[in-house]
Design a protein around this motif. Sequence first.
Motif, PDB file in Angstrom:
ATOM      1  N   LEU A 159     -22.066  -0.584  76.495  1.00 53.89           N
ATOM      2  CA  LEU A 159     -20.824   0.342  77.122  1.00 53.89           C
ATOM      3  C   LEU A 159     -19.889   0.693  76.359  1.00 53.89           C
ATOM      4  N   THR A 160     -18.915   1.069  75.330  1.00 53.03           N
ATOM      5  CA  THR A 160     -18.776   1.749  74.780  1.00 53.03           C
ATOM      6  C   THR A 160     -19.291   2.612  73.804  1.00 53.03           C
ATOM      7  N   ARG A 161     -20.580   2.592  73.883  1.00 58.29           N
ATOM      8  CA  ARG A 161     -21.753   3.362  72.983  1.00 58.29           C
ATOM      9  C   ARG A 161     -21.147   3.173  70.840  1.00 58.29           C
ATOM     10  N   GLU A 162     -20.428   1.892  70.332  1.00 56.49           N
ATOM     11  CA  GLU A 162     -20.275   1.721  69.592  1.00 56.49           C
ATOM     12  C   GLU A 162     -21.400   0.923  68.419  1.00 56.49           C
ATOM     13  N   ILE A 163     -21.023   0.594  67.577  1.00 55.83           N
ATOM     14  CA  ILE A 163     -21.692  -0.121  66.895  1.00 55.83           C
ATOM     15  C   ILE A 163     -20.839  -0.357  65.231  1.00 55.83           C
ATOM     16  N   GLU A 164     -21.037  -2.366  65.112  1.00 56.89           N
ATOM     17  CA  GLU A 164     -19.432  -2.533  63.976  1.00 56.89           C
ATOM     18  C   GLU A 164     -20.397  -3.354  63.508  1.00 56.89           C
ATOM     19  N   VAL A 165     -20.622  -3.105  61.927  1.00 52.56           N
ATOM     20  CA  VAL A 165     -21.188  -3.691  60.996  1.00 52.56           C
ATOM     21  C   VAL A 165     -20.576  -4.134  60.191  1.00 52.56           C
ATOM     22  N   ALA A 166     -19.663  -5.037  59.327  1.00 47.66           N
ATOM     23  CA  ALA A 166     -19.116  -5.131  57.600  1.00 47.66           C
ATOM     24  C   ALA A 166     -20.435  -6.118  56.893  1.00 47.66           C
ATOM     25  N   GLY A 167     -19.599  -6.775  56.105  1.00 48.97           N
ATOM     26  CA  GLY A 167     -20.161  -7.232  54.968  1.00 48.97           C
ATOM     27  C   GLY A 167     -20.508  -6.838  53.415  1.00 48.97           C
ATOM     28  N   GLU A 168     -21.434  -7.675  52.765  1.00 48.33           N
ATOM     29  CA  GLU A 168     -21.636  -7.159  51.614  1.00 48.33           C
ATOM     30  C   GLU A 168     -22.699  -6.936  51.128  1.00 48.33           C
ATOM     31  N   LEU A 169     -23.103  -5.503  51.229  1.00 49.86           N
ATOM     32  CA  LEU A 169     -24.163  -4.990  50.907  1.00 49.86           C
ATOM     33  C   LEU A 169     -24.285  -5.045  49.425  1.00 49.86           C
ATOM     34  N   ALA A 205     -29.432  -4.900  36.417  1.00 47.71           N
ATOM     35  CA  ALA A 205     -28.318  -4.913  37.170  1.00 47.71           C
ATOM     36  C   ALA A 205     -27.664  -5.082  38.765  1.00 47.71           C
ATOM     37  N   GLU A 206     -26.674  -4.990  39.026  1.00 48.23           N
ATOM     38  CA  GLU A 206     -26.773  -4.788  40.051  1.00 48.23           C
ATOM     39  C   GLU A 206     -25.654  -4.096  41.012  1.00 48.23           C
ATOM     40  N   LEU A 207     -25.026  -3.275  42.109  1.00 51.71           N
ATOM     41  CA  LEU A 207     -23.783  -3.006  42.995  1.00 51.71           C
ATOM     42  C   LEU A 207     -23.688  -3.763  43.637  1.00 51.71           C
ATOM     43  N   ARG A 208     -22.936  -4.251  43.772  1.00 49.16           N
ATOM     44  CA  ARG A 208     -22.244  -4.781  44.769  1.00 49.16           C
ATOM     45  C   ARG A 208     -20.943  -4.067  46.053  1.00 49.16           C
ATOM     46  N   GLN A 209     -20.834  -4.132  46.822  1.00 54.01           N
ATOM     47  CA  GLN A 209     -19.682  -4.129  47.811  1.00 54.01           C
ATOM     48  C   GLN A 209     -19.246  -4.464  49.271  1.00 54.01           C
ATOM     49  N   ALA A 210     -17.983  -4.587  49.185  1.00 57.05           N
ATOM     50  CA  ALA A 210     -18.043  -5.169  49.826  1.00 57.05           C
ATOM     51  C   ALA A 210     -18.074  -3.779  51.342  1.00 57.05           C
ATOM     52  N   VAL A 211     -18.838  -3.855  52.599  1.00 56.11           N
ATOM     53  CA  VAL A 211     -18.493  -2.553  53.573  1.00 56.11           C
ATOM     54  C   VAL A 211     -18.478  -2.632  54.721  1.00 56.11           C
ATOM     55  N   ALA A 212     -17.796  -2.362  55.671  1.00 61.76           N
ATOM     56  CA  ALA A 212     -17.026  -2.417  56.727  1.00 61.76           C
ATOM     57  C   ALA A 212     -17.256  -0.282  57.338  1.00 61.76           C
ATOM     58  N   TRP A 213     -17.913  -0.572  58.520  1.00 63.45           N
ATOM     59  CA  TRP A 213     -18.391   0.067  59.437  1.00 63.45           C
ATOM     60  C   TRP A 213     -18.324   0.055  60.710  1.00 63.45           C
ATOM     61  N   LYS A 214     -17.481   0.914  61.529  1.00 63.47           N
ATOM     62  CA  LYS A 214     -17.704   1.385  63.177  1.00 63.47           C
ATOM     63  C   LYS A 214     -17.663   2.259  63.563  1.00 63.47           C
TER      64      LYS A 214
END
Length: 126
Positions: free
Chosen positions: A25-35, A79-88
């Motif tokens: 209804l508000t036409r949005e996404i919210e995704v957060a976690g570890e990538l 090796a790896e790249l690790r990042q906490a991410v949060a998108w809204k």
Amino acid sequence: MLGLFKKVPKLEATFRPTVAVARELTREIEVAGELVLRNVGRDAALADLALVLIGGGTRRIDLALPDAWRGALRLAAGAELRQAVAWKQKLAAPMRAPAAEIQVITTAGGKHTPLATTARFPLGNE
């Protein structure tokens, strides 16, 4: 001539979501976690990375790249790249999808080349 035969690096991406919801209804996404982006091949030089959320298999939404992943990166074998991410993010149209995945691509050379895709994760709908 040598640039013509450059191989795409062998990368694996994983995402552990803490929040993954599409609000219709508000036409949005919210995704957060570890990538996590892991190099399972030889040493690799990465440049011009971009992230795309793929919802329901067809809907593609551009995501902001973490600041630590901007520019040219060298990723050693294993090796790896690790990042906490949060998108809204606001969407142009409502989205209702049972699952989503995140794709890591490069735009180097003027082409969109997929490098790795995470496993599908459940996407809640509100």
